[in-house]
Design a protein around this motif. Sequence first.
Motif, PDB file in Angstrom:
ATOM      1  N   LEU A 153       0.862  -1.400   0.025  1.00 23.17           N
ATOM      2  CA  LEU A 153       0.044  -0.068   0.063  1.00 23.17           C
ATOM      3  C   LEU A 153       1.064   1.227   0.001  1.00 23.17           C
ATOM      4  CD1 LEU A 153      -2.881  -1.000   2.428  1.00 23.17           C
ATOM      5  CD2 LEU A 153      -2.841  -0.770   0.014  1.00 23.17           C
ATOM      6  N   ASP A 154       1.789   1.136   0.681  1.00 22.66           N
ATOM      7  CA  ASP A 154       2.994   2.171   0.733  1.00 22.66           C
ATOM      8  C   ASP A 154       3.694   2.378  -0.565  1.00 22.66           C
ATOM      9  OD1 ASP A 154       4.023   4.487   2.242  1.00 22.66           O
ATOM     10  OD2 ASP A 154       6.153   3.468   1.600  1.00 22.66           O
ATOM     11  N   LEU A 155       3.994   1.371  -1.198  1.00 25.06           N
ATOM     12  CA  LEU A 155       4.501   1.253  -2.747  1.00 25.06           C
ATOM     13  C   LEU A 155       3.514   2.179  -3.552  1.00 25.06           C
ATOM     14  CD1 LEU A 155       7.016  -0.220  -4.240  1.00 25.06           C
ATOM     15  CD2 LEU A 155       5.176  -1.577  -5.004  1.00 25.06           C
ATOM     16  N   PHE A 193      -5.871   4.440  -2.976  1.00 24.27           N
ATOM     17  CA  PHE A 193      -5.839   3.106  -2.123  1.00 24.27           C
ATOM     18  C   PHE A 193      -5.830   3.580  -0.743  1.00 24.27           C
ATOM     19  CE2 PHE A 193      -3.690   3.061  -6.115  1.00 24.27           C
ATOM     20  CZ  PHE A 193      -4.000   1.701  -6.671  1.00 24.27           C
ATOM     21  N   PRO A 194      -6.159   2.513   0.151  1.00 23.06           N
ATOM     22  CA  PRO A 194      -5.995   3.054   1.612  1.00 23.06           C
ATOM     23  C   PRO A 194      -4.644   3.230   2.138  1.00 23.06           C
ATOM     24  CG  PRO A 194      -6.441   0.480   1.209  1.00 23.06           C
ATOM     25  CD  PRO A 194      -6.395   1.056   0.001  1.00 23.06           C
ATOM     26  N   SER A 195      -4.512   4.130   3.119  1.00 25.33           N
ATOM     27  CA  SER A 195      -3.119   4.283   3.907  1.00 25.33           C
ATOM     28  C   SER A 195      -2.949   2.941   4.726  1.00 25.33           C
ATOM     29  CB  SER A 195      -3.118   5.417   4.740  1.00 25.33           C
ATOM     30  OG  SER A 195      -3.959   5.224   5.757  1.00 25.33           O
ATOM     31  N   ILE A 196      -1.615   2.888   4.919  1.00 19.03           N
ATOM     32  CA  ILE A 196      -1.361   1.803   5.887  1.00 19.03           C
ATOM     33  C   ILE A 196      -1.995   1.708   6.970  1.00 19.03           C
ATOM     34  CG2 ILE A 196       0.507   0.751   7.286  1.00 19.03           C
ATOM     35  CD1 ILE A 196       2.552   1.531   5.097  1.00 19.03           C
ATOM     36  N   GLN A 197      -2.235   2.872   7.614  1.00 21.84           N
ATOM     37  CA  GLN A 197      -3.016   3.172   8.895  1.00 21.84           C
ATOM     38  C   GLN A 197      -4.376   2.758   8.593  1.00 21.84           C
ATOM     39  OE1 GLN A 197      -1.357   4.037  11.987  1.00 21.84           O
ATOM     40  NE2 GLN A 197      -3.227   2.976  12.712  1.00 21.84           N
ATOM     41  N   SER A 198      -5.083   3.120   7.757  1.00 24.32           N
ATOM     42  CA  SER A 198      -6.444   2.951   7.574  1.00 24.32           C
ATOM     43  C   SER A 198      -6.650   1.114   7.339  1.00 24.32           C
ATOM     44  CB  SER A 198      -6.986   3.527   6.119  1.00 24.32           C
ATOM     45  OG  SER A 198      -8.082   3.034   5.915  1.00 24.32           O
ATOM     46  N   LEU A 201       8.187   0.470  11.713  1.00 20.12           N
ATOM     47  CA  LEU A 201       8.707   0.115  10.547  1.00 20.12           C
ATOM     48  C   LEU A 201       8.408   1.125   9.420  1.00 20.12           C
ATOM     49  CD1 LEU A 201       8.293  -3.729  10.909  1.00 20.12           C
ATOM     50  CD2 LEU A 201      10.201  -2.585  10.937  1.00 20.12           C
ATOM     51  N   ARG A 202       7.479   2.148   9.747  1.00 18.94           N
ATOM     52  CA  ARG A 202       6.950   2.986   8.761  1.00 18.94           C
ATOM     53  C   ARG A 202       8.129   3.662   8.021  1.00 18.94           C
ATOM     54  NH1 ARG A 202       1.480   3.896   9.040  1.00 18.94           N
ATOM     55  NH2 ARG A 202       0.736   3.111  11.212  1.00 18.94           N
ATOM     56  N   THR A 203       9.100   3.977   8.554  1.00 19.56           N
ATOM     57  CA  THR A 203      10.265   4.650   7.815  1.00 19.56           C
ATOM     58  C   THR A 203      11.074   4.009   6.900  1.00 19.56           C
ATOM     59  OG1 THR A 203      10.637   6.370   9.591  1.00 19.56           O
ATOM     60  CG2 THR A 203      12.293   5.865   8.184  1.00 19.56           C
TER      61      THR A 203
END
Length: 162
Positions: A56-58, A75-80, A105-107
């Motif tokens: 999703l981050d990609l 697309f949804p965010s990682i948090q969503s 791990l977000r960074t």
Amino acid sequence: MRSNTEFSTRVESTKVSTRLLIVGILFASGLAAAQVPSQTPLGKLSEAAGTYLGTLDLLQVFQRSECGYALTKSFPSIQSALDSEVLPTFPQYARSELTRTIDGLRTPIHSQSEDMVRKIIDGAKQRQDAKTACGLAAGLAMSISGNAYESWLTAKRQYAGR
């Protein structure tokens, strides 16, 4: 000029590399430290969730790239996705650890996403004009994410609630 077969082989290699790198980041940095062996049902569920969230981050990184215009779907965010789809799948006792792990791990996930998007776009541009390359790169990014999502759904069916 190199053949389309050679380009397809590089695309496949990039897909595999993307998945392995994202999973590797997740396990090396946190899920393994959370005492969740990858061969257990919870470990397999964690691996699929981490890969899905990473892709999703990609996609979001891709949308902000020079080729972002080729990927218009939202697309949804990682948090969503974490809050609405991933966490409810895990047992209550594992949720806070999973949240802490993903937050930590977000960074690295974002850095890996930026690197992979750059490689995908640069690889496509070596063989095509800019617009065609962006379309191919967008298709590859969608394919990577789609495969990760399907793996996540399969893992949920197989391992959730065990």
